[in-house]
Design a protein around this motif. Sequence first.
Motif, PDB file in Angstrom:
ATOM      1  N   ASP A  61     -15.649  18.204-111.701  1.00 38.79           N
ATOM      2  CA  ASP A  61     -15.452  18.474-113.149  1.00 38.79           C
ATOM      3  C   ASP A  61     -13.704  18.340-113.379  1.00 38.79           C
ATOM      4  OD1 ASP A  61     -17.991  18.773-113.802  1.00 38.79           O
ATOM      5  OD2 ASP A  61     -17.682  21.188-113.667  1.00 38.79           O
ATOM      6  N   ARG A  62     -13.079  17.414-112.648  1.00 43.61           N
ATOM      7  CA  ARG A  62     -11.773  16.854-112.932  1.00 43.61           C
ATOM      8  C   ARG A  62     -11.638  15.587-112.633  1.00 43.61           C
ATOM      9  NH1 ARG A  62      -7.060  19.583-109.551  1.00 43.61           N
ATOM     10  NH2 ARG A  62      -6.733  17.591-108.887  1.00 43.61           N
ATOM     11  N   PRO A  63     -10.542  14.796-113.304  1.00 45.80           N
ATOM     12  CA  PRO A  63     -10.841  13.287-113.046  1.00 45.80           C
ATOM     13  C   PRO A  63     -10.216  12.841-111.860  1.00 45.80           C
ATOM     14  CG  PRO A  63      -9.210  14.038-114.928  1.00 45.80           C
ATOM     15  CD  PRO A  63     -10.089  15.213-114.612  1.00 45.80           C
ATOM     16  N   GLU A  64      -9.112  13.608-111.308  1.00 46.98           N
ATOM     17  CA  GLU A  64      -8.250  12.999-110.067  1.00 46.98           C
ATOM     18  C   GLU A  64      -8.745  13.876-108.768  1.00 46.98           C
ATOM     19  OE1 GLU A  64      -6.187  16.599-111.923  1.00 46.98           O
ATOM     20  OE2 GLU A  64      -6.739  14.723-112.869  1.00 46.98           O
ATOM     21  N   SER A  65      -8.783  13.394-107.698  1.00 48.18           N
ATOM     22  CA  SER A  65      -8.848  14.007-106.698  1.00 48.18           C
ATOM     23  C   SER A  65      -7.797  14.688-105.977  1.00 48.18           C
ATOM     24  CB  SER A  65      -9.205  13.095-105.575  1.00 48.18           C
ATOM     25  OG  SER A  65      -8.444  12.135-105.291  1.00 48.18           O
ATOM     26  N   PHE A  66      -7.936  15.608-105.180  1.00 47.13           N
ATOM     27  CA  PHE A  66      -6.850  16.275-104.526  1.00 47.13           C
ATOM     28  C   PHE A  66      -6.229  15.459-103.263  1.00 47.13           C
ATOM     29  CE2 PHE A  66      -9.211  19.846-106.351  1.00 47.13           C
ATOM     30  CZ  PHE A  66      -8.103  20.670-106.785  1.00 47.13           C
ATOM     31  N   VAL A  67      -5.229  15.862-102.987  1.00 50.22           N
ATOM     32  CA  VAL A  67      -4.644  14.920-101.760  1.00 50.22           C
ATOM     33  C   VAL A  67      -4.718  16.023-100.468  1.00 50.22           C
ATOM     34  CG1 VAL A  67      -2.978  13.522-102.767  1.00 50.22           C
ATOM     35  CG2 VAL A  67      -2.078  15.911-102.205  1.00 50.22           C
ATOM     36  N   TYR A  68      -4.636  15.595 -99.414  1.00 47.39           N
ATOM     37  CA  TYR A  68      -4.911  16.483 -98.037  1.00 47.39           C
ATOM     38  C   TYR A  68      -3.933  17.492 -97.953  1.00 47.39           C
ATOM     39  CZ  TYR A  68      -8.286  12.626 -96.675  1.00 47.39           C
ATOM     40  OH  TYR A  68      -9.219  11.768 -96.517  1.00 47.39           O
ATOM     41  N   GLU A  69      -2.728  17.459 -98.431  1.00 47.60           N
ATOM     42  CA  GLU A  69      -1.637  18.459 -98.352  1.00 47.60           C
ATOM     43  C   GLU A  69      -2.070  19.717 -99.194  1.00 47.60           C
ATOM     44  OE1 GLU A  69      -0.235  14.855 -96.822  1.00 47.60           O
ATOM     45  OE2 GLU A  69      -0.924  15.225 -98.731  1.00 47.60           O
ATOM     46  N   GLU A  70      -3.215  19.388-100.198  1.00 52.79           N
ATOM     47  CA  GLU A  70      -3.448  20.408-101.052  1.00 52.79           C
ATOM     48  C   GLU A  70      -4.851  21.007-100.513  1.00 52.79           C
ATOM     49  OE1 GLU A  70      -2.323  18.958-105.630  1.00 52.79           O
ATOM     50  OE2 GLU A  70      -3.835  17.606-104.399  1.00 52.79           O
ATOM     51  N   GLU A  71      -5.146  21.089 -99.203  1.00 58.89           N
ATOM     52  CA  GLU A  71      -6.398  21.470 -98.959  1.00 58.89           C
ATOM     53  C   GLU A  71      -6.712  22.986 -99.435  1.00 58.89           C
ATOM     54  OE1 GLU A  71      -8.861  22.354 -94.699  1.00 58.89           O
ATOM     55  OE2 GLU A  71      -6.655  21.526 -94.593  1.00 58.89           O
ATOM     56  N   GLN A  72      -5.757  23.834 -99.246  1.00 57.22           N
ATOM     57  CA  GLN A  72      -6.137  25.287 -99.856  1.00 57.22           C
ATOM     58  C   GLN A  72      -6.179  25.259-101.052  1.00 57.22           C
ATOM     59  OE1 GLN A  72      -6.948  27.720 -97.795  1.00 57.22           O
ATOM     60  NE2 GLN A  72      -6.459  26.470 -95.941  1.00 57.22           N
ATOM     61  N   GLU A  73      -5.674  24.174-101.778  1.00 57.88           N
ATOM     62  CA  GLU A  73      -5.848  24.632-103.499  1.00 57.88           C
ATOM     63  C   GLU A  73      -7.286  24.095-103.701  1.00 57.88           C
ATOM     64  OE1 GLU A  73      -3.848  22.444-107.363  1.00 57.88           O
ATOM     65  OE2 GLU A  73      -2.839  22.398-105.570  1.00 57.88           O
ATOM     66  N   ALA A  74      -7.575  22.692-103.087  1.00 56.47           N
ATOM     67  CA  ALA A  74      -8.755  22.121-103.148  1.00 56.47           C
ATOM     68  C   ALA A  74     -10.021  22.944-102.771  1.00 56.47           C
ATOM     69  CB  ALA A  74      -9.077  20.808-102.396  1.00 56.47           C
ATOM     70  N   TYR A  75      -9.834  23.724-101.627  1.00 52.44           N
ATOM     71  CA  TYR A  75     -10.929  24.465-101.328  1.00 52.44           C
ATOM     72  C   TYR A  75     -11.366  25.818-102.351  1.00 52.44           C
ATOM     73  CZ  TYR A  75     -13.812  27.951 -98.580  1.00 52.44           C
ATOM     74  OH  TYR A  75     -14.824  28.994 -98.268  1.00 52.44           O
ATOM     75  N   SER A  76     -10.163  26.238-102.734  1.00 52.74           N
ATOM     76  CA  SER A  76     -10.063  27.488-103.689  1.00 52.74           C
ATOM     77  C   SER A  76     -10.537  26.870-105.288  1.00 52.74           C
ATOM     78  CB  SER A  76      -8.772  28.037-104.051  1.00 52.74           C
ATOM     79  OG  SER A  76      -8.686  28.958-105.041  1.00 52.74           O
ATOM     80  N   TYR A  77     -10.165  25.807-105.367  1.00 47.53           N
ATOM     81  CA  TYR A  77     -10.818  25.183-106.822  1.00 47.53           C
ATOM     82  C   TYR A  77     -12.265  25.041-106.603  1.00 47.53           C
ATOM     83  CZ  TYR A  77     -11.693  21.880-110.398  1.00 47.53           C
ATOM     84  OH  TYR A  77     -12.440  21.188-111.789  1.00 47.53           O
ATOM     85  N   PHE A  78     -12.855  24.419-105.665  1.00 52.20           N
ATOM     86  CA  PHE A  78     -14.228  24.093-105.339  1.00 52.20           C
ATOM     87  C   PHE A  78     -14.871  25.294-105.458  1.00 52.20           C
ATOM     88  CE2 PHE A  78     -18.007  23.713-103.008  1.00 52.20           C
ATOM     89  CZ  PHE A  78     -18.748  22.719-103.568  1.00 52.20           C
ATOM     90  N   MET A  79     -14.713  26.496-104.728  1.00 47.57           N
ATOM     91  CA  MET A  79     -15.410  27.563-104.471  1.00 47.57           C
ATOM     92  C   MET A  79     -15.351  28.415-105.770  1.00 47.57           C
ATOM     93  SD  MET A  79     -16.510  27.549-101.706  1.00 47.57           S
ATOM     94  CE  MET A  79     -17.381  29.093-101.498  1.00 47.57           C
ATOM     95  N   THR A  80     -14.241  28.301-106.618  1.00 49.87           N
ATOM     96  CA  THR A  80     -13.983  28.997-107.684  1.00 49.87           C
ATOM     97  C   THR A  80     -14.653  28.403-109.084  1.00 49.87           C
ATOM     98  OG1 THR A  80     -11.873  29.915-107.136  1.00 49.87           O
ATOM     99  CG2 THR A  80     -12.415  30.153-109.342  1.00 49.87           C
ATOM    100  N   ASN A  81     -14.615  27.230-109.114  1.00 50.76           N
ATOM    101  CA  ASN A  81     -15.153  26.567-110.290  1.00 50.76           C
ATOM    102  C   ASN A  81     -16.351  25.728-110.034  1.00 50.76           C
ATOM    103  OD1 ASN A  81     -12.411  26.648-112.138  1.00 50.76           O
ATOM    104  ND2 ASN A  81     -11.872  25.907-110.072  1.00 50.76           N
ATOM    105  N   ILE A  82     -16.865  25.248-108.928  1.00 52.35           N
ATOM    106  CA  ILE A  82     -17.837  24.634-108.601  1.00 52.35           C
ATOM    107  C   ILE A  82     -18.950  25.335-107.832  1.00 52.35           C
ATOM    108  CG2 ILE A  82     -18.771  22.294-107.797  1.00 52.35           C
ATOM    109  CD1 ILE A  82     -16.611  22.266-109.905  1.00 52.35           C
ATOM    110  N   GLY A  83     -18.576  25.501-106.706  1.00 48.81           N
ATOM    111  CA  GLY A  83     -19.870  26.503-105.779  1.00 48.81           C
ATOM    112  C   GLY A  83     -20.748  25.571-105.130  1.00 48.81           C
ATOM    113  N   PHE A  84     -21.472  26.016-104.303  1.00 50.80           N
ATOM    114  CA  PHE A  84     -22.851  25.130-103.902  1.00 50.80           C
ATOM    115  C   PHE A  84     -23.568  25.108-104.669  1.00 50.80           C
ATOM    116  CE2 PHE A  84     -20.435  26.416 -99.972  1.00 50.80           C
ATOM    117  CZ  PHE A  84     -20.156  25.148 -99.473  1.00 50.80           C
ATOM    118  N   ASP A  85     -24.118  26.112-105.560  1.00 51.43           N
ATOM    119  CA  ASP A  85     -25.161  26.092-106.687  1.00 51.43           C
ATOM    120  C   ASP A  85     -25.065  25.007-107.569  1.00 51.43           C
ATOM    121  OD1 ASP A  85     -26.541  28.035-105.198  1.00 51.43           O
ATOM    122  OD2 ASP A  85     -25.885  29.712-106.803  1.00 51.43           O
TER     123      ASP A  85
END
Length: 196
Positions: free
Chosen positions: A43-67
């Motif tokens: 639900d966002r146009p740009e991808s995360f870079v590898y240096e943003e691993e923690q931010e990317a994980y937090s974004y996925f779990m908070t805004n997307i999630g497995f459901d």
Amino acid sequence: MKSQSESAILVAHEIYGINQHMIYTCKALGKHGFDVFCPNLLDRPESFVYEEEQEAYSYFMTNIGFDKASAAIQQKVTELKALYKKVFLVGFSVGATASWICSSNPDVAGVVGYYGSRIRSYMDVSPACPALLFYPEIEPSFQVDELITSLKEKPQVEVHKISGQHGFSDPYSARYLESSANEAFHIMLTFLKSKG
């Protein structure tokens, strides 16, 4: 536009989104006669870079999630099933777990999952199709061998432990291990062609 292929592959990306690794994977699979799709689950146009691993994980779990991710995959499977005889899922990390959740969908012909560590939270899922899973030798958050033993007890589930770490198949990652990436890709291709 649809090609002559009767089989489609839906690639489910990692926490980073549709990055170079996902594009590379889609092209590699496309060379073997499959039509390949990689929907953006973030639900966002740009991808995360590898240096943003923690931010990317937090974004996925908070805004997307497995459901939400698995629901988006299920929707895309329904669309593809109207056009193709068979639809396969190939997921990486969180995408592997979301694909595993979708494996009970009768419209899915097969699932391939690379290092889906959170599958351990969805052991109640019983795949309605063949499932091929890859895990590295070591995962920092859980015991790989214990999970593999439990997964192998499930019907239609094939599990391989591959040398290296989480990310071994990603040529853009510092954890890339070419021999392991090639080994897993060959096993995956044999699996997909045998079911396709």
